[in-house]
Design an enzyme around this catalytic site. Structure first.
Site, PDB file in Angstrom:
ATOM      1  N   LYS A   1      51.149  44.994  48.377  1.00 52.21           N
ATOM      2  CA  LYS A   1      51.655  43.618  48.296  1.00 52.21           C
ATOM      3  C   LYS A   1      53.075  43.611  47.732  1.00 52.21           C
ATOM      4  O   LYS A   1      53.951  42.887  48.229  1.00 52.21           O
ATOM      5  CB  LYS A   1      50.736  42.768  47.399  1.00 52.21           C
ATOM      6  CG  LYS A   1      49.448  42.361  48.082  1.00 52.21           C
ATOM      7  CD  LYS A   1      48.423  41.785  47.115  1.00 52.21           C
ATOM      8  CE  LYS A   1      47.088  41.582  47.829  1.00 52.21           C
ATOM      9  NZ  LYS A   1      45.982  41.250  46.921  1.00 52.21           N
TER      10      LYS A   1
ATOM     11  N   GLN B   1      44.793  39.971  40.824  1.00 48.33           N
ATOM     12  CA  GLN B   1      44.000  40.838  41.700  1.00 48.33           C
ATOM     13  C   GLN B   1      42.549  40.886  41.217  1.00 48.33           C
ATOM     14  O   GLN B   1      42.275  41.161  40.051  1.00 48.33           O
ATOM     15  CB  GLN B   1      44.605  42.262  41.701  1.00 48.33           C
ATOM     16  CG  GLN B   1      43.931  43.222  42.656  1.00 48.33           C
ATOM     17  CD  GLN B   1      44.094  42.828  44.120  1.00 48.33           C
ATOM     18  OE1 GLN B   1      45.171  42.455  44.561  1.00 48.33           O
ATOM     19  NE2 GLN B   1      43.000  42.893  44.862  1.00 48.33           N
TER      20      GLN B   1
ATOM     21  N   ASP C   1      47.013  32.297  46.602  1.00 42.77           N
ATOM     22  CA  ASP C   1      45.753  32.806  47.155  1.00 42.77           C
ATOM     23  C   ASP C   1      44.850  31.661  47.620  1.00 42.77           C
ATOM     24  O   ASP C   1      43.882  31.895  48.354  1.00 42.77           O
ATOM     25  CB  ASP C   1      45.001  33.610  46.079  1.00 42.77           C
ATOM     26  CG  ASP C   1      45.045  35.108  46.335  1.00 42.77           C
ATOM     27  OD1 ASP C   1      45.353  35.506  47.474  1.00 42.77           O
ATOM     28  OD2 ASP C   1      44.757  35.874  45.396  1.00 42.77           O
TER      29      ASP C   1
END
Ligand code: NAD
Length: 291
Positions: A54, A98, A121
């Site tokens: 990422k 994460q 997200d």
């Protein structure tokens, strides 16, 4: 095999290139780069790989990447304090924590703490509510990527019968909401669904997000259906999807492969969401639908 293969890898590369161009224009207009902060707690090797890729993709798309690596024994208060700092940081447009977090941490409390306007997200309940009610917000990256592939393949989705298999908060439920908003007639199937093959046999669009290798059989499909395989399963060291590819490809009109289908869309959509957040945060206009 009769099905067309949907090349998610190529589509994702195109999206990343578009994002990179718009991110460069954003920097020129805003006097700063769009920024994504990624928080990793602990040393889970798979999570470390995701975070690294990422970060690399963010830099390649002309955006700033802020990586925060915390030790596995980080306590809840320290993690919450970091999220608060990132919420307040004007250089940070998107925040991604994460998952999974180490067991002693309260994942839900951490996700709730992220500002919904930096929640790229799309996991915050405020963004789930915005999606459900048709307000602008952030949509989880994987189902957003699936929708882009479907629109690219089929054009207008209105009136189509869609079956989504799996009702997780990160894939199945938002996928069903997106297809509903696109005027499909949606069936959300799950582990308690009776006669799944019967539902699938009526579907113009099948999205499989189950987590079981080869679960959806070609003989269940309506001939010509478009099949989106979200599953990532490791079988004998190889990645395989939730759809039995060979049997499905002989019936479907189009199908995503695993790997190379949905997978590459997820990071591309994360970059897209971060760039959208940057424009909103900076008050700079953007044609979001065109991105
Ligand atoms: P999950 O385990 O949270 O949810 C699985 C869902 O499948 C559940 O809602 C359950 O009801 C349903 N299910 C289980 N057994 C079933 C059955 N027999 N019949 C019908 N439905 C059944 O999983 P998830 O997080 O939604 O992920 C699903 C899959 O997608 C996994 O393989 C995961 O690795 C993959 N995934 C891929 C990406 C990507 O970037 N491509 C992103 C997220 C998840």
């Amino acid at each position: 095999m009769t099905a067309e293969i949907i090349d998610g890898k190529a589509f994702a590369a195109g999206l990343r290139a578009r994002v990179g161009d718009v991110a460069a224009a954003f920097e020129a207009a805003a006097g700063r780069k769009a920024g994504l902060a990624v928080v990793l707690v602990g040393e889970d090797p798979a999570s470390a790989v995701y975070v690294r890729s990422k970060g690399k993709a963010t830099l390649a798309a002309n955006m700033a990447s802020f990586e925060h690596k915390l030790p596995a024994d980080t306590d809840q208060a320290t993690l919450i304090a970091l999220v608060d700092r990132l919420n307040a940081d004007g250089k940070v447009d998107g925040i991604l924590v994460q998952l999974p977090l180490p067991k002693h941490l309260d994942e839900q409390a951490v996700l709730l703490r992220i500002s919904p306007d930096k929640d790229v997200d799309g996991f915050h309940p405020v963004n789930a509510g915005r999606l459900a009610t048709g307000m602008p917000g952030f949509v989880p990256c994987t189902p957003l990527g699936c929708l882009m592939l479907l629109k690219d393949q089929l054009g207008d989705l209105s009136g189509k019968e869609a079956v989504v298999i799996g009702r997780s908060n990160i894939v199945g439920k938002p996928m069903a909401a997106l297809l509903t908003a696109a005027s499909c007639t949606v069936t959300l199937a799950h582990s308690r669904t009776r006669d799944l093959p019967g539902h699938v046999s009526r579907a113009d669009i099948v999205v499989a997000a189950v987590g079981r290798a080869g679960f959806v059989k070609g003989e269940w499909l309506k001939p010509g259906a478009t099949v989106i395989d979200v599953g990532i399963n490791r079988v004998d060291g190889a990645l395989t999807g939730d759809v039995e590819f060979d049997s499905a490809a002989s019936v479907a009109g189009a199908i995503t492969p695993v790997p190379g289908g949905v997978g590459p869309m997820t990071i591309a959509c994360l970059l897209r969401n971060t760039l959208v957040a940057a424009h909103r945060n900076a008050g700079i206009a953007l044609d979001e639908a065109a991105l």
